[in-house]
Design a protein around this motif. Sequence first.
Motif, PDB file in Angstrom:
ATOM      1  N   LYS A  84       0.819  -1.212   0.000  1.00 25.39           N
ATOM      2  CA  LYS A  84       0.000   0.000   0.000  1.00 25.39           C
ATOM      3  C   LYS A  84       0.855   1.265   0.000  1.00 25.39           C
ATOM      4  O   LYS A  84       0.476   2.290  -0.583  1.00 25.39           O
ATOM      5  N   PHE A  85       2.016   1.221   0.651  1.00 27.12           N
ATOM      6  CA  PHE A  85       2.857   2.407   0.786  1.00 27.12           C
ATOM      7  C   PHE A  85       4.124   2.316  -0.071  1.00 27.12           C
ATOM      8  O   PHE A  85       5.125   2.974   0.215  1.00 27.12           O
ATOM      9  N   ARG A  86       4.074   1.500  -1.113  1.00 26.66           N
ATOM     10  CA  ARG A  86       5.237   1.367  -1.999  1.00 26.66           C
ATOM     11  C   ARG A  86       5.417   2.650  -2.817  1.00 26.66           C
ATOM     12  O   ARG A  86       4.495   3.479  -2.931  1.00 26.66           O
ATOM     13  N   ASP A  87       6.581   2.786  -3.414  1.00 30.32           N
ATOM     14  CA  ASP A  87       6.856   3.918  -4.293  1.00 30.32           C
ATOM     15  C   ASP A  87       6.176   3.656  -5.636  1.00 30.32           C
ATOM     16  O   ASP A  87       6.514   2.706  -6.348  1.00 30.32           O
ATOM     17  N   THR A  88       5.214   4.483  -5.993  1.00 34.53           N
ATOM     18  CA  THR A  88       4.432   4.266  -7.223  1.00 34.53           C
ATOM     19  C   THR A  88       4.904   5.120  -8.392  1.00 34.53           C
ATOM     20  O   THR A  88       4.298   5.089  -9.470  1.00 34.53           O
ATOM     21  N   THR A 161      -5.420   2.959  -3.579  1.00 37.40           N
ATOM     22  CA  THR A 161      -5.028   4.129  -2.761  1.00 37.40           C
ATOM     23  C   THR A 161      -3.693   4.724  -3.213  1.00 37.40           C
ATOM     24  O   THR A 161      -3.114   5.551  -2.497  1.00 37.40           O
ATOM     25  N   ASP A 162      -3.213   4.323  -4.388  1.00 40.00           N
ATOM     26  CA  ASP A 162      -1.900   4.787  -4.838  1.00 40.00           C
ATOM     27  C   ASP A 162      -1.823   6.306  -4.976  1.00 40.00           C
ATOM     28  O   ASP A 162      -0.782   6.910  -4.697  1.00 40.00           O
ATOM     29  N   GLU A 163      -2.912   6.924  -5.389  1.00 40.76           N
ATOM     30  CA  GLU A 163      -2.905   8.370  -5.615  1.00 40.76           C
ATOM     31  C   GLU A 163      -3.177   9.169  -4.342  1.00 40.76           C
ATOM     32  O   GLU A 163      -3.055  10.397  -4.343  1.00 40.76           O
ATOM     33  N   TRP A 164      -3.554   8.523  -3.283  1.00 43.53           N
ATOM     34  CA  TRP A 164      -3.828   9.233  -2.026  1.00 43.53           C
ATOM     35  C   TRP A 164      -3.299   8.450  -0.821  1.00 43.53           C
ATOM     36  O   TRP A 164      -3.992   8.168   0.138  1.00 43.53           O
ATOM     37  N   THR A 167      -3.626  10.282   2.587  1.00 42.95           N
ATOM     38  CA  THR A 167      -4.974  10.194   3.158  1.00 42.95           C
ATOM     39  C   THR A 167      -5.247   8.794   3.689  1.00 42.95           C
ATOM     40  O   THR A 167      -5.831   8.627   4.770  1.00 42.95           O
ATOM     41  N   PHE A 168      -4.826   7.786   2.941  1.00 41.53           N
ATOM     42  CA  PHE A 168      -5.010   6.405   3.382  1.00 41.53           C
ATOM     43  C   PHE A 168      -4.254   6.155   4.681  1.00 41.53           C
ATOM     44  O   PHE A 168      -4.756   5.460   5.585  1.00 41.53           O
ATOM     45  N   ILE A 171      -6.321   7.750   7.487  1.00 41.82           N
ATOM     46  CA  ILE A 171      -7.502   6.935   7.765  1.00 41.82           C
ATOM     47  C   ILE A 171      -7.110   5.685   8.543  1.00 41.82           C
ATOM     48  O   ILE A 171      -7.777   5.294   9.523  1.00 41.82           O
ATOM     49  N   THR A 172      -6.010   5.065   8.134  1.00 41.44           N
ATOM     50  CA  THR A 172      -5.541   3.858   8.811  1.00 41.44           C
ATOM     51  C   THR A 172      -5.183   4.148  10.259  1.00 41.44           C
ATOM     52  O   THR A 172      -5.560   3.397  11.174  1.00 41.44           O
ATOM     53  N   MET A 173      -4.462   5.235  10.499  1.00 41.88           N
ATOM     54  CA  MET A 173      -4.055   5.578  11.858  1.00 41.88           C
ATOM     55  C   MET A 173      -5.256   5.902  12.747  1.00 41.88           C
ATOM     56  O   MET A 173      -5.309   5.502  13.915  1.00 41.88           O
TER      57      MET A 173
END
Length: 457
Positions: A84-88, A161-164, A167-168, A171-173
């Motif tokens: 989810k938090f990879r470099d896109t 969720t790659d573009e945000w 925000t993701f 929301i997760t936290m």
Amino acid sequence: MDTTGSINAAACDTIENDEGLDEVLDDSEEKELVTDSCSTKVLDITEEPRDRYNVVYFLFYLFGITSLVPWNFLITANDYWMYKFRDTTPKNLTVLEVTKTQFQAEFTSYLNVATAIPNLIFLILNFLYGHLVSVKSRLQGSLVVVTLCFLLTTSLVQVDTDEWQNTFFIITMVTVVVVTAASAIFIGGIVGIASRFSKEYMGAIVSGQSLGGIIAAVAQIISLAFNMSPLHSALIYFAIADIMVISSLISYVLLYKIDFFTYHILRGSGGIASNRHREVSITLILKKVWVYAFSIFAVFGISMCVYPAVTVLVQSHPVTKGTIWNTKFFVPVVNYLIFNCGDYAGRLVAGFLLRPTNQWLIAGASVLRIIGVPMLMLCNAQPRSHLPVIFLWDWEYIIIMIVFAFTNGYLTNIVMINSTRVVDVHEQEKASSVIVTMLSVGLTVGAAVGMLLVRLL
């Protein structure tokens, strides 16, 4: 003399006088139970009911597992969070080296803080004001909140969720904070209930917490073994967590239909309700259990310094580079499965060994575990720019991890059981709350220190 019969008569007479009820029973949960029980056989029996087929014991095990489901399943889903938090951003195809993004490198540390702080705050609130709401309402309500939060987490798995990512992340936290607060209320309540039973039931709660970590790790490893994508794997993974929480919610409701359970809730551990509700001095309890409180603080503070913030960054030996062990199974197997198995083994051994019994030896052993912090930091955790790697081989890291995990579980069970033995029966519930609260303080302090240690690598 028929003592039980006298208790039953007194309880039923008390119900006829609301003011008398308030004087004898200061817990709204018990008032409800007494009222409901006067027309049942629970108040008419002359001896303690049996836990037939160990149903209550196994349900306590389930509640122990569920109490840490948010922590175990969120922290173990490392592969999912890394995706989810990879470099896109587009990459040069000639560049083979893949480096972790800031979110990937620090996500676990943020997750530690997001779980530790609300856990501490709501354990304290539960300790101070929990008596204003019945235990049944607190535990059922908290399980409902945990279920809703996990359903939200599950629903976001298949969302792009790659573009945000920012925000993701927020929301997760926020979701983690809410689910942790609800879990803290559940843990505080279920530990208080377990203190009214024999030590085996407290052991079931404590061991169940560790077993939950094993279940989470095994579920992740199985999903990886089937070569599922991180998203499909996480979808099944979080669905398992949803099922476990919902099962606990249903089980807790049905628990109040079991005579053995309501008997102990009404009378406490071996005594009548009016005896257990004698005036409890918090100062006196602290004087009796402060060494155990310090011990549990040290155990979890030291563990949280490096697990999982530092240990999740440890990589397999460079000679395994490119293998499936290195790229897929190393972190789930060593960091989660082996740690949780070691922790669970320690809790099981402590359940029947219970040595040492001297509180000062227990405190000394708890502090001695700090040796494991620099040893784990000197393993092959990446990225790093300050400290050298001393323990590069996988077997060295695994041995250190097993010892670190076993002592964590062993000392946890020793403290949880022995701390209730140095107080009177009517003080056990509050004493258990003190220990659980100090455990949370250790988690919070350890999580804060862990964020610093990651930057010192």
